[in-house]
Write a protein that holds these residues in place. Structure first.
Motif, PDB file in Angstrom:
ATOM      1  N   GLN A  42     -21.973   0.404 -33.263  1.00  0.00           N
ATOM      2  CA  GLN A  42     -22.914  -0.714 -33.177  1.00  0.00           C
ATOM      3  C   GLN A  42     -22.652  -1.563 -31.936  1.00  0.00           C
ATOM      4  N   GLU A  43     -22.574  -0.866 -30.814  1.00  0.00           N
ATOM      5  CA  GLU A  43     -22.347  -1.553 -29.548  1.00  0.00           C
ATOM      6  C   GLU A  43     -22.949  -0.757 -28.407  1.00  0.00           C
ATOM      7  N   ILE A  44     -23.175  -1.462 -27.304  1.00  0.00           N
ATOM      8  CA  ILE A  44     -23.692  -0.858 -26.079  1.00  0.00           C
ATOM      9  C   ILE A  44     -22.593  -0.882 -25.040  1.00  0.00           C
ATOM     10  N   TRP A  45     -22.392   0.236 -24.355  1.00  0.00           N
ATOM     11  CA  TRP A  45     -21.392   0.337 -23.296  1.00  0.00           C
ATOM     12  C   TRP A  45     -22.132   0.328 -21.956  1.00  0.00           C
ATOM     13  N   LEU A  46     -21.951  -0.718 -21.195  1.00  0.00           N
ATOM     14  CA  LEU A  46     -22.604  -0.848 -19.891  1.00  0.00           C
ATOM     15  C   LEU A  46     -21.570  -0.538 -18.810  1.00  0.00           C
ATOM     16  N   ILE A  47     -21.697   0.637 -18.214  1.00  0.00           N
ATOM     17  CA  ILE A  47     -20.725   1.125 -17.229  1.00  0.00           C
ATOM     18  C   ILE A  47     -21.445   1.295 -15.897  1.00  0.00           C
ATOM     19  N   GLY A  48     -21.321   0.311 -15.029  1.00  0.00           N
ATOM     20  CA  GLY A  48     -22.007   0.351 -13.747  1.00  0.00           C
ATOM     21  C   GLY A  48     -23.247  -0.516 -13.741  1.00  0.00           C
ATOM     22  N   ASP A  49     -24.209  -0.172 -12.866  1.00  0.00           N
ATOM     23  CA  ASP A  49     -25.350  -1.056 -12.641  1.00  0.00           C
ATOM     24  C   ASP A  49     -26.627  -0.617 -13.352  1.00  0.00           C
ATOM     25  N   CYS A  50     -26.503   0.020 -14.516  1.00  0.00           N
ATOM     26  CA  CYS A  50     -27.653   0.202 -15.387  1.00  0.00           C
ATOM     27  C   CYS A  50     -27.969  -1.133 -16.067  1.00  0.00           C
ATOM     28  N   GLN A  51     -28.958  -1.138 -16.970  1.00  0.00           N
ATOM     29  CA  GLN A  51     -29.402  -2.387 -17.569  1.00  0.00           C
ATOM     30  C   GLN A  51     -29.646  -2.205 -19.066  1.00  0.00           C
ATOM     31  N   ALA A  52     -29.569  -3.316 -19.794  1.00  0.00           N
ATOM     32  CA  ALA A  52     -29.892  -3.309 -21.217  1.00  0.00           C
ATOM     33  C   ALA A  52     -30.593  -4.604 -21.585  1.00  0.00           C
ATOM     34  N   LEU A  53     -31.562  -4.498 -22.474  1.00  0.00           N
ATOM     35  CA  LEU A  53     -32.207  -5.646 -23.104  1.00  0.00           C
ATOM     36  C   LEU A  53     -31.944  -5.542 -24.601  1.00  0.00           C
ATOM     37  N   VAL A  54     -31.398  -6.595 -25.184  1.00  0.00           N
ATOM     38  CA  VAL A  54     -31.149  -6.611 -26.623  1.00  0.00           C
ATOM     39  C   VAL A  54     -31.918  -7.787 -27.206  1.00  0.00           C
ATOM     40  N   ASP A  55     -32.986  -7.474 -27.930  1.00  0.00           N
ATOM     41  CA  ASP A  55     -33.875  -8.520 -28.454  1.00  0.00           C
ATOM     42  C   ASP A  55     -34.261  -9.511 -27.353  1.00  0.00           C
ATOM     43  N   GLY A  56     -34.574  -8.977 -26.182  1.00  0.00           N
ATOM     44  CA  GLY A  56     -35.063  -9.792 -25.076  1.00  0.00           C
ATOM     45  C   GLY A  56     -34.003 -10.356 -24.154  1.00  0.00           C
ATOM     46  N   GLN A  57     -32.721 -10.246 -24.510  1.00  0.00           N
ATOM     47  CA  GLN A  57     -31.656 -10.762 -23.647  1.00  0.00           C
ATOM     48  C   GLN A  57     -31.196  -9.672 -22.679  1.00  0.00           C
TER      49      GLN A  57
ATOM     50  N   ALA B 245     -42.241   7.966  -4.440  1.00  0.00           N
ATOM     51  CA  ALA B 245     -43.027   7.283  -5.461  1.00  0.00           C
ATOM     52  C   ALA B 245     -42.488   5.890  -5.751  1.00  0.00           C
ATOM     53  N   SER B 246     -41.192   5.692  -5.511  1.00  0.00           N
ATOM     54  CA  SER B 246     -40.565   4.380  -5.676  1.00  0.00           C
ATOM     55  C   SER B 246     -39.296   4.376  -4.833  1.00  0.00           C
ATOM     56  N   PHE B 247     -38.533   3.303  -4.901  1.00  0.00           N
ATOM     57  CA  PHE B 247     -37.311   3.221  -4.112  1.00  0.00           C
ATOM     58  C   PHE B 247     -36.155   3.951  -4.777  1.00  0.00           C
ATOM     59  N   ASP B 248     -36.299   4.293  -6.077  1.00  0.00           N
ATOM     60  CA  ASP B 248     -35.224   4.968  -6.795  1.00  0.00           C
ATOM     61  C   ASP B 248     -35.812   5.705  -7.993  1.00  0.00           C
ATOM     62  N   ASP B 249     -35.053   6.683  -8.511  1.00  0.00           N
ATOM     63  CA  ASP B 249     -35.426   7.270  -9.797  1.00  0.00           C
ATOM     64  C   ASP B 249     -35.399   6.160 -10.849  1.00  0.00           C
ATOM     65  N   ARG B 250     -36.144   6.354 -11.933  1.00  0.00           N
ATOM     66  CA  ARG B 250     -36.104   5.345 -12.977  1.00  0.00           C
ATOM     67  C   ARG B 250     -36.192   5.994 -14.354  1.00  0.00           C
TER      68      ARG B 250
ATOM     69  N   VAL C 230     -33.094  -4.593 -34.784  1.00  0.00           N
ATOM     70  CA  VAL C 230     -32.780  -5.011 -33.420  1.00  0.00           C
ATOM     71  C   VAL C 230     -33.524  -4.082 -32.477  1.00  0.00           C
ATOM     72  N   GLU C 231     -34.205  -4.653 -31.491  1.00  0.00           N
ATOM     73  CA  GLU C 231     -34.918  -3.834 -30.501  1.00  0.00           C
ATOM     74  C   GLU C 231     -34.125  -3.820 -29.204  1.00  0.00           C
ATOM     75  N   ILE C 232     -33.916  -2.629 -28.681  1.00  0.00           N
ATOM     76  CA  ILE C 232     -33.057  -2.434 -27.514  1.00  0.00           C
ATOM     77  C   ILE C 232     -33.807  -1.647 -26.447  1.00  0.00           C
ATOM     78  N   VAL C 233     -33.622  -2.035 -25.200  1.00  0.00           N
ATOM     79  CA  VAL C 233     -34.098  -1.264 -24.051  1.00  0.00           C
ATOM     80  C   VAL C 233     -32.895  -0.898 -23.200  1.00  0.00           C
ATOM     81  N   LEU C 234     -32.779   0.371 -22.846  1.00  0.00           N
ATOM     82  CA  LEU C 234     -31.790   0.828 -21.882  1.00  0.00           C
ATOM     83  C   LEU C 234     -32.545   1.380 -20.675  1.00  0.00           C
ATOM     84  N   ALA C 235     -32.072   1.069 -19.473  1.00  0.00           N
ATOM     85  CA  ALA C 235     -32.793   1.502 -18.272  1.00  0.00           C
ATOM     86  C   ALA C 235     -31.842   1.648 -17.102  1.00  0.00           C
ATOM     87  N   SER C 236     -32.255   2.440 -16.138  1.00  0.00           N
ATOM     88  CA  SER C 236     -31.518   2.533 -14.877  1.00  0.00           C
ATOM     89  C   SER C 236     -31.953   1.385 -13.971  1.00  0.00           C
ATOM     90  N   ASN C 237     -31.306   1.271 -12.811  1.00  0.00           N
ATOM     91  CA  ASN C 237     -31.641   0.164 -11.910  1.00  0.00           C
ATOM     92  C   ASN C 237     -32.869   0.466 -11.052  1.00  0.00           C
TER      93      ASN C 237
END
Length: 296
Positions: free
Chosen positions: A133-148, A284-289, A237-244
């Motif tokens: 029940q946790e998110i591991w953020l390793i590097g410059d990816c991103q996460a949204l947890v209930d909007g945060q 198509a963009s500046f980076d993969d997404r 809980v609503e979660i978004v995980l994304a690359s930079n």
């Protein structure tokens, strides 16, 4: 409840098949887009009954390939396999240990010079562990947890992005060129900061410097460079995980895509509104997404 899909039909990859899980994980939407097409995309979305992850292979900074693949793409694939084999109750430190073993074993099997590490197998990731029940953020990816929003930009990249902007504006003034002409064939400013982007890898997994950053490259990662985000037990809980590849992450895929497209239309070279180490160029963009939104 098995993983399921709802929401927009913006699919570029399929959701991994999963068995039912006791407390439920529902994929709402996901999207994967390579800046130069699917074959070269170095982002991966991984889903299973125990882990959901976005893996972002480090963009190539040389022409070196391993087994015919760019290092970032191969590293992302290796991490994907580690997650597939990982024990459901594994901790983030056990995950990193398994990734490092895979990378080091690959280097040993291929007799690759460790000195190539600066342009070798490297990736970052953001991972949700259902059992922990946790998110591991390793590097410059991103996460949204209930909007945060949670993110950790690479300090040297921020400095070099401003350096690229300074070089570009200086050369445009000297040569009396508009941005459209200056960036027409190649990004001269990007080429000039490229050696420093490689040299900045000296700070990889080093916590004794203001430029230290976390990356999965075969070396131990100090705990203070990793962000562990607890996801408490609630009804939902609503979660978004994304690359930079998303400079401004939003709670929905549509909103995130709209913000990205608005930015690319207004500042395709990324020297004004969102200063970056490279622009869109002919891609198509500046980076993969990669973007995955789910509910737990």
């Amino acid at each position: 409840m098995p993983l399921s899909r709802t929401g927009p039909t913006l699919w570029r990859t399929s959701v991994a098949k999963a068995r039912s899980v006791s407390d439920g994980m529902q994929i709402i939407e996901q999207f994967l887009q390579g800046k130069d097409g699917p074959r070269s995309c170095e982002d991966i979305i991984y889903t299973s009954e125990d882990f959901i992850a976005v893996i972002d292979g480090e963009s190539a900074k040389s022409s070196i390939c391993f087994d015919g693949q760019r290092p970032g793409k191969l590293a992302a694939q290796m991490i994907q396999q580690v997650l597939a084999d990982l024990h459901p109750r594994a901790s983030y430190s056990q995950f990193i240990q398994e990734v490092n073993l895979s990378i080091r074993d690959y280097y040993a099997a291929k007799a690759i010079d460790p000195k190539l590490k600066a342009v070798g197998l490297q990736a970052v990731a953001v991972i949700y562990s259902r059992n922990r029940q946790e998110i591991w953020l390793i590097g410059d990816c991103q996460a949204l947890v209930d909007g945060q929003l949670y993110q950790k930009a690479r300090p040297a990249d921020q400095v070099l992005a401003h350096m690229r902007r300074l070089i570009a504006y200086t050369e445009m003034r000297i040569d009396q060129k508009k941005p459209a002409i200056y960036f027409d064939q190649e990004d001269s400013a990007r080429l000039q900061i490229l050696p420093w982007l490689v040299r900045a890898s000296e700070f990889a997994n080093q916590s004794d410097s203001p430029y230290g950053y976390a990356i999965l490259n075969g070396d131990p990662i100090p705990a203070d460079l990793i962000q562990i985000i607890p996801v408490g037990r609630k009804d939902s809980v609503e979660i978004v995980l994304a690359s930079n590849g998303y400079p401004e992450l939003a709670p929905s895929l549509e909103a995130s895509e709209n913000k990205l497209q608005e930015l690319l239309a207004a500042d395709p070279h990324l020297i004004d509104q969102h200063i970056a180490t490279r622009g869109q160029g002919q891609s198509a963009s500046f980076d993969d997404r990669a973007y995955v939104r789910f509910r737990v």
